[in-house]
Design an enzyme around this catalytic site. Structure first.
Site, PDB file in Angstrom:
ATOM      1  N   HIS A   1       0.383  -1.439  -0.361  1.00  0.00           N
ATOM      2  CA  HIS A   1       0.374  -0.206  -0.559  1.00  0.00           C
ATOM      3  C   HIS A   1       0.692   0.914  -0.074  1.00  0.00           C
ATOM      4  O   HIS A   1      -0.337   2.352  -0.003  1.00  0.00           O
ATOM      5  CB  HIS A   1      -1.011  -0.328   1.671  1.00  0.00           C
ATOM      6  CG  HIS A   1      -2.046  -0.624   1.461  1.00  0.00           C
ATOM      7  ND1 HIS A   1      -3.042  -1.111   0.547  1.00  0.00           N
ATOM      8  CD2 HIS A   1      -1.905  -2.424   1.813  1.00  0.00           C
ATOM      9  CE1 HIS A   1      -3.328  -1.746   0.919  1.00  0.00           C
ATOM     10  NE2 HIS A   1      -3.512  -2.841   1.310  1.00  0.00           N
TER      11      HIS A   1
ATOM     12  N   LYS B   1      -8.412  13.553   4.687  1.00  0.00           N
ATOM     13  CA  LYS B   1      -7.661  12.244   4.335  1.00  0.00           C
ATOM     14  C   LYS B   1      -6.789  12.819   5.728  1.00  0.00           C
ATOM     15  O   LYS B   1      -7.327  13.196   6.636  1.00  0.00           O
ATOM     16  CB  LYS B   1      -7.076  12.499   2.993  1.00  0.00           C
ATOM     17  CG  LYS B   1      -7.253  13.876   2.837  1.00  0.00           C
ATOM     18  CD  LYS B   1      -5.664  13.605   1.343  1.00  0.00           C
ATOM     19  CE  LYS B   1      -6.931  13.729   0.619  1.00  0.00           C
ATOM     20  NZ  LYS B   1      -6.634  12.604  -0.201  1.00  0.00           N
ATOM     21  N   ARG B   2      -6.210  11.792   6.118  1.00  0.00           N
ATOM     22  CA  ARG B   2      -4.734  11.665   7.088  1.00  0.00           C
ATOM     23  C   ARG B   2      -4.043  12.622   6.946  1.00  0.00           C
ATOM     24  O   ARG B   2      -4.197  13.136   6.067  1.00  0.00           O
ATOM     25  CB  ARG B   2      -4.187  11.055   7.371  1.00  0.00           C
ATOM     26  CG  ARG B   2      -4.985   9.152   8.203  1.00  0.00           C
ATOM     27  CD  ARG B   2      -5.207   9.604   9.381  1.00  0.00           C
ATOM     28  NE  ARG B   2      -3.706   9.883  10.288  1.00  0.00           N
ATOM     29  CZ  ARG B   2      -3.780   8.597  11.205  1.00  0.00           C
ATOM     30  NH1 ARG B   2      -4.734   8.061  11.478  1.00  0.00           N
ATOM     31  NH2 ARG B   2      -2.759   9.171  12.059  1.00  0.00           N
TER      32      ARG B   2
ATOM     33  N   LYS C   1       0.835  14.570   1.340  1.00  0.00           N
ATOM     34  CA  LYS C   1      -1.411  14.527   0.805  1.00  0.00           C
ATOM     35  C   LYS C   1      -0.655  16.095   0.934  1.00  0.00           C
ATOM     36  O   LYS C   1      -2.201  16.699   0.308  1.00  0.00           O
ATOM     37  CB  LYS C   1      -1.463  14.104   1.586  1.00  0.00           C
ATOM     38  CG  LYS C   1      -1.934  12.860   2.043  1.00  0.00           C
ATOM     39  CD  LYS C   1      -2.929  12.137   3.015  1.00  0.00           C
ATOM     40  CE  LYS C   1      -2.600  10.456   3.098  1.00  0.00           C
ATOM     41  NZ  LYS C   1      -3.576   9.922   2.105  1.00  0.00           N
TER      42      LYS C   1
ATOM     43  N   THR D   1      -8.852   6.593  -1.577  1.00  0.00           N
ATOM     44  CA  THR D   1     -10.107   5.982  -1.979  1.00  0.00           C
ATOM     45  C   THR D   1     -11.073   6.679  -1.724  1.00  0.00           C
ATOM     46  O   THR D   1     -11.945   7.294  -2.489  1.00  0.00           O
ATOM     47  CB  THR D   1     -10.192   4.624  -1.060  1.00  0.00           C
ATOM     48  OG1 THR D   1     -10.103   4.482  -0.029  1.00  0.00           O
ATOM     49  CG2 THR D   1      -9.563   3.375  -1.354  1.00  0.00           C
TER      50      THR D   1
ATOM     51  N   LYS E   1     -15.204   8.142  -3.581  1.00  0.00           N
ATOM     52  CA  LYS E   1     -15.922   8.690  -3.306  1.00  0.00           C
ATOM     53  C   LYS E   1     -16.478   9.377  -3.057  1.00  0.00           C
ATOM     54  O   LYS E   1     -17.848   9.411  -3.684  1.00  0.00           O
ATOM     55  CB  LYS E   1     -15.381   8.124  -1.419  1.00  0.00           C
ATOM     56  CG  LYS E   1     -15.125   6.859  -0.997  1.00  0.00           C
ATOM     57  CD  LYS E   1     -15.107   7.063   0.900  1.00  0.00           C
ATOM     58  CE  LYS E   1     -14.151   5.864   0.930  1.00  0.00           C
ATOM     59  NZ  LYS E   1     -13.425   6.033   1.924  1.00  0.00           N
TER      60      LYS E   1
HETATM   61  C1  26Q Z   1       3.470  -0.015  10.335  1.00  0.00           C
HETATM   62  C2  26Q Z   1       4.395  -0.350  11.511  1.00  0.00           C
HETATM   63  C3  26Q Z   1       3.897   0.456  12.610  1.00  0.00           C
HETATM   64  C4  26Q Z   1       3.072   0.788  13.391  1.00  0.00           C
HETATM   65  C5  26Q Z   1       2.004   1.048  12.009  1.00  0.00           C
HETATM   66  C6  26Q Z   1       1.817   0.819  10.727  1.00  0.00           C
HETATM   67  C7  26Q Z   1       1.772   1.773   9.986  1.00  0.00           C
HETATM   68  C8  26Q Z   1       0.466   1.042   9.892  1.00  0.00           C
HETATM   69  C9  26Q Z   1      -1.132   1.972   8.947  1.00  0.00           C
HETATM   70  C10 26Q Z   1       1.739   1.687   8.018  1.00  0.00           C
HETATM   71  C11 26Q Z   1       0.866   1.920   7.244  1.00  0.00           C
HETATM   72  C12 26Q Z   1      -0.644   1.937   7.915  1.00  0.00           C
HETATM   73  C13 26Q Z   1      -1.588   2.389   6.209  1.00  0.00           C
HETATM   74  C14 26Q Z   1      -1.397   2.606   5.839  1.00  0.00           C
HETATM   75  C15 26Q Z   1      -2.362   2.567   4.147  1.00  0.00           C
HETATM   76  O1  26Q Z   1      -3.309   3.464   4.863  1.00  0.00           O
HETATM   77  N1  26Q Z   1      -1.931   3.047   3.332  1.00  0.00           N
HETATM   78  C16 26Q Z   1      -3.264   3.873   2.196  1.00  0.00           C
HETATM   79  O2  26Q Z   1      -3.848   2.485   1.936  1.00  0.00           O
HETATM   80  C17 26Q Z   1      -4.526   2.711   0.592  1.00  0.00           C
HETATM   81  C18 26Q Z   1      -5.526   1.814   0.889  1.00  0.00           C
HETATM   82  O3  26Q Z   1      -4.560   1.118  -0.346  1.00  0.00           O
HETATM   83  C19 26Q Z   1      -4.293   3.896   0.042  1.00  0.00           C
HETATM   84  O4  26Q Z   1      -6.066   4.192  -1.282  1.00  0.00           O
HETATM   85  C20 26Q Z   1      -3.754   4.657  -0.515  1.00  0.00           C
HETATM   86  O5  26Q Z   1      -3.163   6.067  -1.320  1.00  0.00           O
HETATM   87  C21 26Q Z   1      -2.438   4.237   1.404  1.00  0.00           C
HETATM   88  O6  26Q Z   1      -1.932   5.888   1.796  1.00  0.00           O
END
Ligand code: 26Q
Length: 809
Positions: free
Chosen positions: A358, A546-547, A552, A654, A658
């Site tokens: 991702h 978004k976050r 971003k 995403t 939406k």
């Molecule tokens: C990893 C290690 C330790 C702690 C936290 C994490 C961690 C947690 C969540 C790393 C990444 C995430 C989330 C990533 C994320 O949401 N990515 C998004 O995924 C979407 C679905 O595929 C995409 O549409 C977005 O572009 C992407 O940023």
């Protein structure tokens, strides 16, 4: 399902209130009603849940399991009603009993068990799996605290704990009899068996009980109910009464118990910055070990096949690298418990796992210190080590041209374990989440792996469930669509394309206009209630939700707002279509720069919104605690969808899909799935600006561009940066200096200044287009028409046929 009438449902609600709560309707609160209705819905769901499970057993269907550290499912009452075909009846019954369905639904707390895109994607996928009759289930963690609740105090983000389980949660069922034991730490002993094979025994491990809580995943009007299984960590109750009798032991035990419960204690709030905390690693192994044990148990119970034929009946998708320890865990069980030899176990494992990537952000790549893994999971570490040895050897002997690259390919290198490399080597499929993202993986980030295993790489562009994001969140729009093209689009979202035939029909465009305006009024109301600010429901609703992350570029957005404000101050009578800029964003608690941007947005809002000079032409709204249920309110009201990431950085996005599905026009860069939206709707139905991914990557290779040049030559930019530096937006002059320095001294790593001018120009184009009502409405309907392509139903069909090889049952 027999046809349920509003009268019948009213009777059941009345009875339920008396039996469960001992109250009459006239004394019931919205919350009482929420519970009563939820339990009735549960009664409807349960028989189908049982039936679905039974039919999977009888048909011996191959199952897909989606392993994810996050499932951002939001609220379930309304979506379960919708999917059970009870929503209209329920709304009617509630109104007739004197309740507003909206308030009753609002009693449910969001299950915020995810950070953002990745977790919400998992939730959309479960909805599509069930709605398309696929045998697919989720495995995750039942965090006691979900993603923090955000408050804005004096413009700053403050995080409050999200204790979402405080009141009972009606959708879960505890399955204590299916609990499994997870082992951490300890020592591994190796023995030689009589036949010469090796046996591994573990000693002095710390044991934790994983107890599953099941949540039903209801398919859309098809009687299918799949399962989301969330694990909760509890102490293993030893039968050792003697030890427990001693007070000392009891207190030591409480302490111990507490540290065990921590494992499913909270969701890590970082989504794009990897933080290597041991507790996070524990969480990951906890999810993986309990799920793999459970999957194998079910396989053995359901089939007479030997485990060596597991891949005929089971496929496991791992959502990013976070559950990638599932690969060595599977090897461990197959060898140490099922007694398969290495080669057979490896053959089975690599036929079962598929991995989705991702992100390409280097700061988000997961690597764990070798000693941490070795100490916490000694047997798992041994297995990873062996996988690594064999993999490196195979490169050495079979790919001479890659010998130099072994340090960059090795799973264990420089004292760290590289999870993405483990996931690629241990899976039969590796997919990106939008076309450009997959191309970047193949050509850049994972180039050498692609040359080793070209057959593994494939793209699966993300999608969203049109049931929640259109039917449920925007019922008025859904009704107009159905009025025009009939209801087939609900089961076949691609049929939204028939709207194109009507995109010049004035009377019809007027209907779409009215719906959008009603949704904007509803959001304006919400804004007024929650912030006290009045916004003009005729203004352009320009939305970025978004976050918060530098890539971003919420900063680019707020710079544009500051520019407009500066212009209006100079020339208050200038002819400008009123604008309302709406933001929703959580920052990771430790992400300083992101929090500064939140403070800046709120500070600008506090100046702009109360400045009489600008005659209400500009409003800036930061809605606190952006989450799934808030998204459901904002998205139907959006005119412009801001998707302005630095090109190459947003894997897919995403939210873009939406908002498109709800008739907003994308204003964005050629990044992630924006590119695919552009391909579909064409230049004239989207506003694209800025550097391309190739240009960005080219700049990075050549040391970037000179941000100071723009500061020195563009007065508008200089003005804004100086305002930040000189404290014009702060209460004292040190505020926002860091943003100033970040851009000028770190040379604007996300190209905010470089893309500023094209961004302004594109906004001007958009404003002009908005004034031409019919053209705008035509663009809007065109976007809705093409959005069926982004239904997660389509995405799931592609996963099912290309990767999972599963059939609809
Ligand atoms: C990893 C290690 C330790 C702690 C936290 C994490 C961690 C947690 C969540 C790393 C990444 C995430 C989330 C990533 C994320 O949401 N990515 C998004 O995924 C979407 C679905 O595929 C995409 O549409 C977005 O572009 C992407 O940023």
């Amino acid at each position: 399902m027999p046809q349920l009438t509003a009268n019948h449902l009213k009777d059941r609600l009345v009875k339920r209130l008396i039996i469960d709560r001992g109250i009459e309707v006239s004394d019931a609160t919205n919350k009482d009603m929420y519970y009563a209705l939820s339990y009735i819905v549960n009664d409807e769901i349960m028989p189908n849940w049982f039936k679905t499970n039974k039919s999977y057993g009888e048909k011996q269907a191959k199952q897909v399991y989606y392993l994810s550290m996050e499932f951002l499912i939001g609220r379930l009452l309304e979506s379960n009603l919708l999917n059970c075909g009870m929503l209209d009846v329920a709304k009617e019954a509630l109104e007739e009993l004197g309740f507003h369905s909206e308030f009753v639904f609002a009693e449910e707390r969001d299950a915020g068990l995810g950070n953002g895109g990745l977790g919400r994607l998992a939730a959309c996928f479960l909805d599509s799996l069930a709605s398309l009759h696929y045998p697919g289930h989720g495995y995750g963690i039942r965090y006691r605290y979900g993603l923090f609740e955000q408050r804005i105090i004096h413009g700053n983000q403050v995080e409050l704990p999200d204790y979402w389980l405080k009141d009972s949660y009606p959708w879960e069922t505890r399955k204590e009899e299916e609990a499994v034991v997870i082992q951490f730490h300890g020592k591994v002993h190796m023995f030689k068996r009589n036949d010469g094979s090796l046996e591994f025994k573990y000693e002095n491990t710390d044991k934790v009980l994983a107890v599953p809580y099941d949540i039903p995943v209801v398919g859309y009007k098809n009687e299918v109910v799949n399962t989301l299984r969330l694990w909760s960590a509890e102490p293993v109750l030893e039968q050792n009464a003697e030890a427990m009798e001693e007070n000392r032991e009891f207190y030591r035990d409480l302490d111990h118990q507490h540290s065990i419960e921590q494992i499913s204690g909270f969701l890590y709030p970082d989504d794009s910055n990897y933080e290597g905390k041991e507790l996070r690693l524990k969480q990951q192994y906890f999810l993986v070990s309990s799920s793999i044990q459970n999957i194998l148990k079910k396989f053995k119970k359901g089939h007479r096949l030997p485990v060596s034929r597991l891949s005929e009946k089971v496929v496991i998708q791992i959502n990013d690298t976070h559950p990638s320890l599932a690969i060595p865990e599977m090897m461990r069980i197959l060898m140490d418990e099922e007694r398969l030899d290495w080669d057979t176990a490896w053959e089975v494992t690599t036929k079962v796992f598929a991995y989705t990537n991702h992100t390409t952000l280097s700061e988000a790549l997961e690597t764990w210190p070798q000693e941490m893994l070795q100490n916490l999971l000694p047997r798992i570490y041994m297995i990873i080590d062996e996988i690594n040895e064999r993999f490196c050897k195979s490169i050495w002997f079979n790919y001479e041209e890659l010998r130099d690259k072994i340090p960059e390919l090795a799973i264990i290198a420089h004292g760290r374990v590289h999870m993405a490399r483990l996931a690629i080597v241990g899976s039969f499929s590796v997919n990106g989440v939008a076309r450009i993202h997959t191309e970047i993986l193949k050509k850049k980030e994972m180039r050498d792996f692609y040359s080793l295993f070209p057959e593994k790489f494939n793209n699966k562009t993300n999608g969203i469930t049109h049931r929640r994001w259109l039917l449920q969140a925007n019922p008025k729009l859904a009704d107009v669509i159905t009025e025009v093209i009939g209801p087939q689009w609900i089961k076949r979202p691609k049929q939204l394309i028939s709207l194109l035939k009507y995109s010049n029909d004035k009377a019809l465009l007027e209907k779409f206009n009215r719906v959008k305006h009603e949704n904007k009024k509803a959001l304006a109301n919400y804004i007024h209630q929650h912030t006290g600010i009045l916004v003009d429901d005729q203004s352009i609703f320009d939305v970025q939700i978004k976050r918060l992350h530098e890539y971003k570029r919420q900063l680019l957005n707020i710079f544009h707002v500051i520019y407009l404000y500066n212009e209006l101050k100079e020339n208050p009578n200038q002819d400008m279509t009123p604008h309302t800029f709406i933001f929703g964003a959580k920052a990771a608690p430790s992400y300083y720069v992101a929090k500064e941007v939140i403070k800046l947005i709120n500070t600008v809002a506090s100046i702009v919104n109360y400045d009489k000079d600008i005659q209400g032409k500009l409003k800036v709204i930061f809605l606190e605690n952006y989450n799934v249920s808030l998204a459901e309110k904002i998205i139907p009201a959006a005119d412009i969808s801001e998707q302005i990431s630095t090109a190459s950085k947003e894997a897919s996005g995403t939210g873009n899909m939406k908002m498109m599905m709800n008739g907003a026009i994308t204003l964005g860069t050629m990044d992630g799935a924006n590119i695919e939206i552009h391909d579909l709707v064409g230049d004239s139905n989207i506003f694209i600006f800025g550097l391309t991914a190739d240009e960005v990557l080219h700049y990075y290779q050549n040391g970037g561009y000179n941000a100071r040049d723009i500061y020195n030559t563009d007065d508008r930019v200089k003005r804004i940066l100086d305002q930040l530096n000189q404290g014009e937006f702060g209460k004292h002059d040190i505020e926002f200096k860091d943003i100033f320095y970040n851009i000028l001294y770190h040379n604007d790593p996300y190209f905010v200044l470089k893309d500023f001018e094209p961004y302004l120009e594109t906004h001007e184009l958009a404003e002009r287009a908005y004034r031409d009502r019919l053209t705008w409405l035509n663009m809007s309907v065109t976007n809705i028409a093409y959005s069926g392509k982004f239904s997660s139903d389509q995405t799931i069909r592609e996963y099912a046929t290309d990767i999972w090889k599963i059939k609809q049952v």
